[in-house]
Write a protein that holds these residues in place. Structure first.
Motif, PDB file in Angstrom:
ATOM      1  N   GLU A   1       5.469   8.926 -43.613  1.00 42.85           N
ATOM      2  CA  GLU A   1       6.809   8.440 -43.769  1.00 42.85           C
ATOM      3  C   GLU A   1       6.901   7.196 -45.178  1.00 42.85           C
ATOM      4  OE1 GLU A   1       8.487   6.500 -39.846  1.00 42.85           O
ATOM      5  OE2 GLU A   1       7.026   5.684 -40.308  1.00 42.85           O
TER       6      GLU A   1
ATOM      7  N   LYS B   1       3.220   6.227 -32.138  1.00 43.01           N
ATOM      8  CA  LYS B   1       2.326   5.019 -31.881  1.00 43.01           C
ATOM      9  C   LYS B   1       0.958   5.365 -33.020  1.00 43.01           C
ATOM     10  CE  LYS B   1       2.961   3.090 -27.681  1.00 43.01           C
ATOM     11  NZ  LYS B   1       2.188   2.247 -26.798  1.00 43.01           N
ATOM     12  N   SER B   2       1.351   4.304 -34.158  1.00 46.44           N
ATOM     13  CA  SER B   2       0.012   4.700 -35.310  1.00 46.44           C
ATOM     14  C   SER B   2      -1.295   5.357 -34.456  1.00 46.44           C
ATOM     15  CB  SER B   2       0.275   4.257 -36.613  1.00 46.44           C
ATOM     16  OG  SER B   2      -1.121   4.422 -37.796  1.00 46.44           O
TER      17      SER B   2
ATOM     18  N   LYS C   1      -5.509   1.673 -38.212  1.00 51.41           N
ATOM     19  CA  LYS C   1      -5.371   0.259 -38.146  1.00 51.41           C
ATOM     20  C   LYS C   1      -5.916  -0.700 -39.623  1.00 51.41           C
ATOM     21  CE  LYS C   1      -6.737  -1.264 -33.749  1.00 51.41           C
ATOM     22  NZ  LYS C   1      -7.765  -1.764 -32.814  1.00 51.41           N
TER      23      LYS C   1
ATOM     24  N   PRO D   1       0.073   4.687 -43.294  1.00 55.90           N
ATOM     25  CA  PRO D   1       0.754   3.958 -42.064  1.00 55.90           C
ATOM     26  C   PRO D   1       0.462   3.477 -40.915  1.00 55.90           C
ATOM     27  CG  PRO D   1       2.462   5.838 -43.083  1.00 55.90           C
ATOM     28  CD  PRO D   1       0.540   6.123 -43.056  1.00 55.90           C
ATOM     29  N   VAL D   2       0.573   2.070 -39.988  1.00 57.09           N
ATOM     30  CA  VAL D   2      -0.127   1.441 -39.477  1.00 57.09           C
ATOM     31  C   VAL D   2       0.987   0.953 -38.037  1.00 57.09           C
ATOM     32  CG1 VAL D   2      -1.984   0.603 -39.827  1.00 57.09           C
ATOM     33  CG2 VAL D   2      -0.394  -1.032 -40.255  1.00 57.09           C
ATOM     34  N   ALA D   3       2.471   1.083 -38.801  1.00 54.05           N
ATOM     35  CA  ALA D   3       3.399   0.652 -37.545  1.00 54.05           C
ATOM     36  C   ALA D   3       3.789   2.179 -37.092  1.00 54.05           C
ATOM     37  CB  ALA D   3       4.405  -0.107 -38.148  1.00 54.05           C
ATOM     38  N   PRO D   4       4.504   2.021 -35.359  1.00 55.92           N
ATOM     39  CA  PRO D   4       5.070   3.256 -35.239  1.00 55.92           C
ATOM     40  C   PRO D   4       6.231   3.519 -35.858  1.00 55.92           C
ATOM     41  CG  PRO D   4       4.995   1.679 -33.875  1.00 55.92           C
ATOM     42  CD  PRO D   4       4.853   0.408 -35.013  1.00 55.92           C
TER      43      PRO D   4
ATOM     44  N   LYS E   1       9.492   4.721 -37.948  1.00 51.36           N
ATOM     45  CA  LYS E   1      10.809   3.937 -37.488  1.00 51.36           C
ATOM     46  C   LYS E   1      11.946   5.083 -36.733  1.00 51.36           C
ATOM     47  CE  LYS E   1       9.618   2.377 -41.917  1.00 51.36           C
ATOM     48  NZ  LYS E   1       9.781   2.330 -43.319  1.00 51.36           N
ATOM     49  N   LYS E   2      12.503   3.952 -35.939  1.00 52.47           N
ATOM     50  CA  LYS E   2      13.626   4.118 -35.700  1.00 52.47           C
ATOM     51  C   LYS E   2      14.562   5.179 -36.209  1.00 52.47           C
ATOM     52  CE  LYS E   2      14.130   0.046 -32.668  1.00 52.47           C
ATOM     53  NZ  LYS E   2      15.097  -0.583 -31.694  1.00 52.47           N
TER      54      LYS E   2
ATOM     55  N   ARG F   1      12.597   8.402 -35.913  1.00 54.15           N
ATOM     56  CA  ARG F   1      11.838   8.811 -34.801  1.00 54.15           C
ATOM     57  C   ARG F   1      12.488  10.174 -34.206  1.00 54.15           C
ATOM     58  NH1 ARG F   1       8.567   6.293 -30.815  1.00 54.15           N
ATOM     59  NH2 ARG F   1       8.676   8.275 -29.689  1.00 54.15           N
TER      60      ARG F   1
END
Length: 437
Positions: A241, A253-254, A257, A391-394, A396-397, A400
């Motif tokens: 991403e 989920k990533s 951290k 990347p640490v966030a899930p 992205k929509k 997906r």
């Protein structure tokens, strides 16, 4: 005369017409198989395979392969093949913008390409700088130097196994590249303590391994994995991403951290990571495997990530008051020259990201107040300013759907060769996959 010309013209025209009709009849009588074959006749000499090496049709040369011996230089190597000192001097100068000839190392492979004639003159010297990169020295009148790269072939593989003693040994027993164990420890650094894995834990990995000349070059890309630890599945799927590749679980989920960018608010960096820095107190050069943040005495110092304090102490002739924190099985950080510790800081205490652990000082060998901050990855020092930030966030929509397609494909591939370990619930797994279709 005019009549003769007309008569002659009529005879010629009639002859051409009759010949054309006869040819058409003859052509129509040829079997279709013969017609087809006649269109497929190819001069095979035009498509004879060419054996290329280093970009040369290698069969056109006599080739001598060897390895650089101890204390050999470009000059001593080329003199063996009757290359003049003048030519060696010129080509060494031309190589400056491409390759430093002083960096030729013993043990590296090289090839000399000779002309196939009575003179047997050395025309090219090819030095293999790395398993992939090579340097070509054109020894002919042009005396040209340039870099080239061998073709890298990626082979897709799947490996599964059960741990009896250690992950490393399990890789060796499976005749796989042990580098895989390091890759897994980094992928699962935040979710599994690889110092705590034990007998009975299982792994299932899909990866690509790089080969050059059918030899592995120890470059591995993990595409998907499932590490079964304490009878629980831990999935990891590689997904890119925003030009950053990270690893995500089956829910998107990533697995990573983020570390904080710096362990304090600071005014400037007074010294950077170096393998050879002039020490202001000792007055000599030595390695400095950290980053010095200049800040006033008493400036709060905080941990860059969650972890456990594994060392608290004082080095009179070194780092002064210091704390060492283990974040996971891959990363540890050290905070040195502290004026004092925050209350409650001692070995075994768990700390949270951003928590104050001490205060800037100048204890130990220091000329002024600063924090000497160090990071170790798998036991080796690395530059704190160059820690990779995945990347640490899930997922992205907007990405997906793409992630789900990739994940489902890799999930099927993982379990296509799997023996369905006890930790796996195949009904729930495949019902979930069916629901995505």
């Amino acid at each position: 005369m005019k009549r003769f010309f007309n008569y002659k013209t009529i005879i010629i025209a009639s002859t051409v017409l009759i010949g054309s009709l006869l040819f058409k009849k003859y052509k129509s009588d040829i079997p279709e198989e013969v017609k087809k074959e006649s269109h497929q006749l190819i001069d095979s000499t035009e498509f004879a395979p060419v054996n290329l090496k280093y970009g040369f049709p290698i069969d056109d040369f006599e080739v001598e392969e060897n390895k650089v011996k101890k204390n050999q230089s470009l000059s001593t190597i080329l003199r063996q093949y009757n290359v003049s000192y003048a030519a060696i001097d010129k080509i060494a100068k031309k190589a400056k913008k491409v390759f430093n000839v002083r960096r030729i190392q013993s043990g590296r492979e090289y090839s000399v390409l000779f002309s196939k004639d009575s003179l047997r003159a050395a025309e090219y010297f090819v030095y293999e700088n790395t398993p992939v990169e090579y340097i070509v020295f054109d020894l002919r009148d042009t005396l040209h130097v340039y870099k080239g790269e061998k073709e890298i072939v990626y082979k897709r593989k799947q490996l599964k196994g059960t741990i009896e003693s250690s992950l490393w040994n399990a890789m060796v027993e499976a005749k796989a590249n042990p580098v895989l164990s390091i890759e897994l420890s980094e992928i699962y650094a935040w979710t599994i303590d690889f110092f705590g894995i034990g007998k009975g834990d299982q792994f299932n990995i899909i990866y690509e391994e790089a080969f050059v000349d059918d030899e592995p070059i120890h470059e591995i890309k993990v595409l998907a994995a499932n590490f079964i630890h304490h009878k629980s599945n831990n999935y990891a799927f590689a997904f890119k991403e925003d030009d950053k590749q990270g690893f995500f679980d089956e829910e998107g989920k990533s697995l990573q951290k983020a570390f904080l960018k710096a362990p304090l608010r600071y005014s400037r960096i007074s010294s950077r990571f170096s393998n050879r820095r002039f020490h202001p107190v000792l007055k000599r050069y030595r390695a400095h495997h950290g980053v010095d943040y200049a800040a006033p005495t008493g400036t709060p110092v905080h941990t860059i990530g969650d972890g456990v304090i594994i060392k608290k102490g004082y080095q009179k002739n070194g780092g002064g008051r210091y704390l060492k924190i283990k974040h996971n099985s891959v990363y540890t950080t050290t905070y040195m020259h502290l004026s004092r510790f925050e209350k409650g800081m001692k070995s075994g205490v768990r700390v949270k990201q951003g928590q104050t652990i001490g205060y800037v000082g100048s204890t130990g060998l220091a000329t002024g107040p600063h924090l000497d901050f160090r990071v170790h990855k798998n036991g080796s020092p690395i530059n704190p300013l160059k820690i990779k930030s995945p990347p640490v966030a899930p997922v992205k929509k907007e990405n997906r759907d793409q992630f789900e397609v990739l994940k489902n494909k890799l999930m099927h591939e993982l379990h296509g060769l799997d023996l369905t370990p006890k930790a796996l619930n195949p009904d729930s797994l495949y019902h979930a996959i069916d629901d995505q279709k």
